[in-house]
Write a protein that holds these residues in place. Structure first.
Motif, PDB file in Angstrom:
ATOM      1  N   SER A  51     -11.951  -2.062  20.326  1.00 52.37           N
ATOM      2  CA  SER A  51     -11.231  -3.344  20.650  1.00 52.37           C
ATOM      3  C   SER A  51     -10.613  -2.926  22.164  1.00 52.37           C
ATOM      4  CB  SER A  51     -10.238  -3.669  19.681  1.00 52.37           C
ATOM      5  OG  SER A  51      -9.086  -2.852  19.489  1.00 52.37           O
ATOM      6  N   LEU A  52     -10.259  -1.880  22.408  1.00 52.47           N
ATOM      7  CA  LEU A  52      -9.589  -1.664  23.670  1.00 52.47           C
ATOM      8  C   LEU A  52     -10.516  -1.009  24.898  1.00 52.47           C
ATOM      9  CD1 LEU A  52      -5.915  -0.427  22.744  1.00 52.47           C
ATOM     10  CD2 LEU A  52      -6.969  -2.582  23.513  1.00 52.47           C
ATOM     11  N   ASP A  53     -11.948  -1.147  24.496  1.00 50.48           N
ATOM     12  CA  ASP A  53     -12.855  -0.486  25.243  1.00 50.48           C
ATOM     13  C   ASP A  53     -12.794   0.936  25.446  1.00 50.48           C
ATOM     14  OD1 ASP A  53     -12.419  -3.365  27.358  1.00 50.48           O
ATOM     15  OD2 ASP A  53     -14.006  -2.874  25.938  1.00 50.48           O
ATOM     16  N   ASN A  54     -12.443   1.612  24.364  1.00 50.94           N
ATOM     17  CA  ASN A  54     -12.442   3.157  24.049  1.00 50.94           C
ATOM     18  C   ASN A  54     -11.126   3.635  24.957  1.00 50.94           C
ATOM     19  OD1 ASN A  54     -14.247   3.553  22.226  1.00 50.94           O
ATOM     20  ND2 ASN A  54     -15.930   3.536  23.699  1.00 50.94           N
ATOM     21  N   THR A  55     -10.119   2.731  25.464  1.00 52.92           N
ATOM     22  CA  THR A  55      -9.014   3.412  26.060  1.00 52.92           C
ATOM     23  C   THR A  55      -8.300   4.203  25.234  1.00 52.92           C
ATOM     24  OG1 THR A  55      -8.045   1.285  26.272  1.00 52.92           O
ATOM     25  CG2 THR A  55      -9.128   1.903  28.184  1.00 52.92           C
ATOM     26  N   TYR A  56      -7.262   5.138  25.508  1.00 54.21           N
ATOM     27  CA  TYR A  56      -6.156   5.762  24.658  1.00 54.21           C
ATOM     28  C   TYR A  56      -5.483   4.446  24.017  1.00 54.21           C
ATOM     29  CZ  TYR A  56      -8.432   9.855  25.896  1.00 54.21           C
ATOM     30  OH  TYR A  56      -9.242  10.970  26.404  1.00 54.21           O
ATOM     31  N   SER A  57      -5.173   4.648  22.787  1.00 52.91           N
ATOM     32  CA  SER A  57      -4.100   3.680  22.110  1.00 52.91           C
ATOM     33  C   SER A  57      -2.791   4.307  22.142  1.00 52.91           C
ATOM     34  CB  SER A  57      -4.739   3.392  20.852  1.00 52.91           C
ATOM     35  OG  SER A  57      -3.689   2.522  20.268  1.00 52.91           O
ATOM     36  N   GLN A  58      -1.803   3.829  21.649  1.00 56.60           N
ATOM     37  CA  GLN A  58      -0.556   4.290  21.717  1.00 56.60           C
ATOM     38  C   GLN A  58       0.326   3.807  20.351  1.00 56.60           C
ATOM     39  OE1 GLN A  58       0.722   2.076  25.194  1.00 56.60           O
ATOM     40  NE2 GLN A  58       0.924   4.324  26.417  1.00 56.60           N
ATOM     41  N   LEU A  59       1.246   4.594  20.022  1.00 55.70           N
ATOM     42  CA  LEU A  59       1.999   4.217  18.996  1.00 55.70           C
ATOM     43  C   LEU A  59       3.422   3.507  19.308  1.00 55.70           C
ATOM     44  CD1 LEU A  59       1.888   4.907  15.692  1.00 55.70           C
ATOM     45  CD2 LEU A  59       3.369   6.877  16.060  1.00 55.70           C
ATOM     46  N   VAL A  60       3.474   2.487  18.606  1.00 53.20           N
ATOM     47  CA  VAL A  60       4.806   1.859  19.007  1.00 53.20           C
ATOM     48  C   VAL A  60       5.886   1.868  17.970  1.00 53.20           C
ATOM     49  CG1 VAL A  60       5.639  -0.616  19.675  1.00 53.20           C
ATOM     50  CG2 VAL A  60       3.454   0.041  20.299  1.00 53.20           C
ATOM     51  N   ILE A  61       7.123   2.176  18.160  1.00 52.66           N
ATOM     52  CA  ILE A  61       8.209   2.259  17.244  1.00 52.66           C
ATOM     53  C   ILE A  61       9.087   0.997  17.247  1.00 52.66           C
ATOM     54  CG2 ILE A  61      10.130   3.851  16.386  1.00 52.66           C
ATOM     55  CD1 ILE A  61       7.474   5.247  16.523  1.00 52.66           C
ATOM     56  N   PRO A  87      12.559   0.257  16.177  1.00 52.77           N
ATOM     57  CA  PRO A  87      13.798   0.681  15.398  1.00 52.77           C
ATOM     58  C   PRO A  87      14.621  -0.214  14.674  1.00 52.77           C
ATOM     59  CG  PRO A  87      13.714   1.524  18.115  1.00 52.77           C
ATOM     60  CD  PRO A  87      12.612   0.422  17.751  1.00 52.77           C
ATOM     61  N   GLN A  88      14.524  -1.466  15.004  1.00 53.24           N
ATOM     62  CA  GLN A  88      15.454  -2.266  14.462  1.00 53.24           C
ATOM     63  C   GLN A  88      14.593  -2.744  13.116  1.00 53.24           C
ATOM     64  OE1 GLN A  88      16.264  -5.190  17.183  1.00 53.24           O
ATOM     65  NE2 GLN A  88      17.195  -4.115  18.675  1.00 53.24           N
ATOM     66  N   GLU A  89      13.243  -2.924  13.101  1.00 51.99           N
ATOM     67  CA  GLU A  89      12.775  -3.317  11.960  1.00 51.99           C
ATOM     68  C   GLU A  89      12.453  -2.098  11.097  1.00 51.99           C
ATOM     69  OE1 GLU A  89      11.892  -4.555  14.736  1.00 51.99           O
ATOM     70  OE2 GLU A  89      12.482  -6.534  14.560  1.00 51.99           O
ATOM     71  N   LYS A  90      12.545  -0.772  11.473  1.00 46.89           N
ATOM     72  CA  LYS A  90      12.187   0.343  10.771  1.00 46.89           C
ATOM     73  C   LYS A  90      10.838   0.340  10.329  1.00 46.89           C
ATOM     74  CE  LYS A  90      15.745  -0.550   8.401  1.00 46.89           C
ATOM     75  NZ  LYS A  90      16.657  -1.462   9.318  1.00 46.89           N
ATOM     76  N   ILE A  91       9.703   0.213  11.193  1.00 46.03           N
ATOM     77  CA  ILE A  91       8.277   0.436  11.219  1.00 46.03           C
ATOM     78  C   ILE A  91       7.686   0.762  12.069  1.00 46.03           C
ATOM     79  CG2 ILE A  91       8.317  -1.623   9.573  1.00 46.03           C
ATOM     80  CD1 ILE A  91       7.253  -3.299  11.676  1.00 46.03           C
ATOM     81  N   ILE A  92       6.450   1.170  12.254  1.00 51.48           N
ATOM     82  CA  ILE A  92       5.881   1.544  13.416  1.00 51.48           C
ATOM     83  C   ILE A  92       4.238   1.106  13.481  1.00 51.48           C
ATOM     84  CG2 ILE A  92       6.822   4.037  13.395  1.00 51.48           C
ATOM     85  CD1 ILE A  92       4.491   5.178  12.375  1.00 51.48           C
ATOM     86  N   SER A  93       3.818   1.007  14.536  1.00 53.81           N
ATOM     87  CA  SER A  93       2.621   0.199  14.687  1.00 53.81           C
ATOM     88  C   SER A  93       1.605   0.844  15.627  1.00 53.81           C
ATOM     89  CB  SER A  93       2.768  -1.321  14.958  1.00 53.81           C
ATOM     90  OG  SER A  93       1.466  -1.937  15.210  1.00 53.81           O
ATOM     91  N   PHE A  94       0.187   0.791  15.577  1.00 54.96           N
ATOM     92  CA  PHE A  94      -0.622   1.142  16.526  1.00 54.96           C
ATOM     93  C   PHE A  94      -0.528   0.051  17.672  1.00 54.96           C
ATOM     94  CE2 PHE A  94      -2.309   3.603  13.004  1.00 54.96           C
ATOM     95  CZ  PHE A  94      -2.266   4.768  13.769  1.00 54.96           C
ATOM     96  N   LYS A  95      -0.458   0.128  18.943  1.00 53.14           N
ATOM     97  CA  LYS A  95      -0.536  -0.724  19.745  1.00 53.14           C
ATOM     98  C   LYS A  95      -1.638  -1.581  19.655  1.00 53.14           C
ATOM     99  CE  LYS A  95       0.633  -1.815  24.687  1.00 53.14           C
ATOM    100  NZ  LYS A  95       0.921  -0.973  26.126  1.00 53.14           N
ATOM    101  N   SER A  96      -2.692  -1.292  19.441  1.00 50.20           N
ATOM    102  CA  SER A  96      -3.945  -1.852  19.282  1.00 50.20           C
ATOM    103  C   SER A  96      -3.998  -2.903  18.158  1.00 50.20           C
ATOM    104  CB  SER A  96      -5.181  -0.828  19.301  1.00 50.20           C
ATOM    105  OG  SER A  96      -4.979   0.001  18.066  1.00 50.20           O
ATOM    106  N   GLU A  97      -2.990  -2.616  17.131  1.00 48.98           N
ATOM    107  CA  GLU A  97      -3.041  -3.379  15.977  1.00 48.98           C
ATOM    108  C   GLU A  97      -1.813  -4.367  16.129  1.00 48.98           C
ATOM    109  OE1 GLU A  97      -5.207  -2.972  13.450  1.00 48.98           O
ATOM    110  OE2 GLU A  97      -6.202  -1.959  14.910  1.00 48.98           O
ATOM    111  N   ASP A 127      -9.161 -11.646  24.187  1.00 49.74           N
ATOM    112  CA  ASP A 127      -9.181 -12.338  22.599  1.00 49.74           C
ATOM    113  C   ASP A 127      -8.784 -11.078  21.809  1.00 49.74           C
ATOM    114  OD1 ASP A 127     -10.495 -14.543  23.412  1.00 49.74           O
ATOM    115  OD2 ASP A 127     -12.568 -13.810  22.958  1.00 49.74           O
ATOM    116  N   ASP A 128      -8.414 -10.027  21.891  1.00 50.41           N
ATOM    117  CA  ASP A 128      -7.813  -8.699  21.157  1.00 50.41           C
ATOM    118  C   ASP A 128      -6.583  -8.454  21.453  1.00 50.41           C
ATOM    119  OD1 ASP A 128     -11.085  -7.538  21.764  1.00 50.41           O
ATOM    120  OD2 ASP A 128     -10.447  -8.473  19.990  1.00 50.41           O
ATOM    121  N   SER A 129      -6.014  -8.611  22.619  1.00 53.03           N
ATOM    122  CA  SER A 129      -4.531  -8.176  22.870  1.00 53.03           C
ATOM    123  C   SER A 129      -4.097  -8.618  24.158  1.00 53.03           C
ATOM    124  CB  SER A 129      -4.685  -6.675  23.285  1.00 53.03           C
ATOM    125  OG  SER A 129      -5.463  -6.055  24.254  1.00 53.03           O
TER     126      SER A 129
END
Length: 212
Positions: free
Chosen positions: A96-106, A108-118, A25-27
């Motif tokens: 939301s990811l059961d305390n597993t490590y999250s990641q940063l997603v880049i 490049p084309q949209e020129k934004i970044i996001s947390f993978k969990s978000e 339900d989360d990812s």
């Protein structure tokens, strides 16, 4: 017109892959996805995230600014030919990811970044929600993705003061300072150092080691 184009494009591409939620339900669980499906998903997700930020009066940086800021402030080099880049890190965790490590997603084309969990879901119900007036009228100023993009690319001193007083946003600043040695905003750096000193029982020794 831009929002309509993004929404229509997302609907057209959705015919190729099914993004209805089955595993969580989360990812999404992408273990069995092909490279093409992953790129398709991340392209749609990047378009939606950019749309969310634009709705919140965010100014998209130029390609040169985006690349320069990520390189200078986070020591991340981007490849503008890629649909997305995933940057692993060690600290930022979410329930939301059961305390597993999250990641940063880049993106490049949209020129934004996001947390993978978000990252946004692309099932029919979620898409309808994102385009509803109820969703658009919510206050998204403290959403994790909004905060990290504005902090890096559209910094505003008044907003930073508000964020630093918000307990729920503390993890973002800990993550930036410890994992990426973010020191361009002196108040944030000092705030996190003081926080680690003030409550050492809350944080693992690895947090401190990452500063050096």
């Amino acid at each position: 017109m831009i929002s309509l184009f993004l929404f229509i494009g997302c609907n057209q591409k959705a015919q190729k892959y099914n993004y209805e939620i089955e595993d969580s339900d989360d990812s999404y669980v992408m273990d069995g996805w092909s490279t093409e499906q992953k790129e398709d998903y991340y392209q749609k997700a990047g378009n939606l995230l950019q749309k969310f930020l634009l709705h919140d009066n965010y100014k998209i940086p130029t390609e040169v600014e985006f690349s320069k800021i990520l390189r200078e402030k986070l020591n991340i080099s981007i490849n503008t030919d890629k649909v997305y880049q995933i940057v692993p890190h060690h600290i930022f965790q979410t329930d939301s990811l059961d305390n597993t490590y999250s990641q940063l997603v880049i993106f490049p084309q949209e020129k934004i970044i996001s947390f993978k969990s978000e990252l946004p879901l692309l099932d029919k119900e979620s898409i309808e929600n994102y385009n509803s007036s109820d969703f658009k009228n919510l206050d998204h100023s403290k959403d994790y993705n909004n905060v990290i993009n504005k902090l890096l690319f559209n910094p505003n001193q008044k907003e930073i003061d508000i964020w630093l007083k918000d307990e729920q946003l503390k993890e973002i600043f800990i993550f930036l300072v410890t994992d990426f040695h973010f020191y361009y905003e002196d108040r944030i750096f000092k705030y996190i150092i003081e926080e680690l000193k003030r409550s050492p029982e809350k944080y693992k020794a690895e947090y401190i080691k990452l500063l050096f």
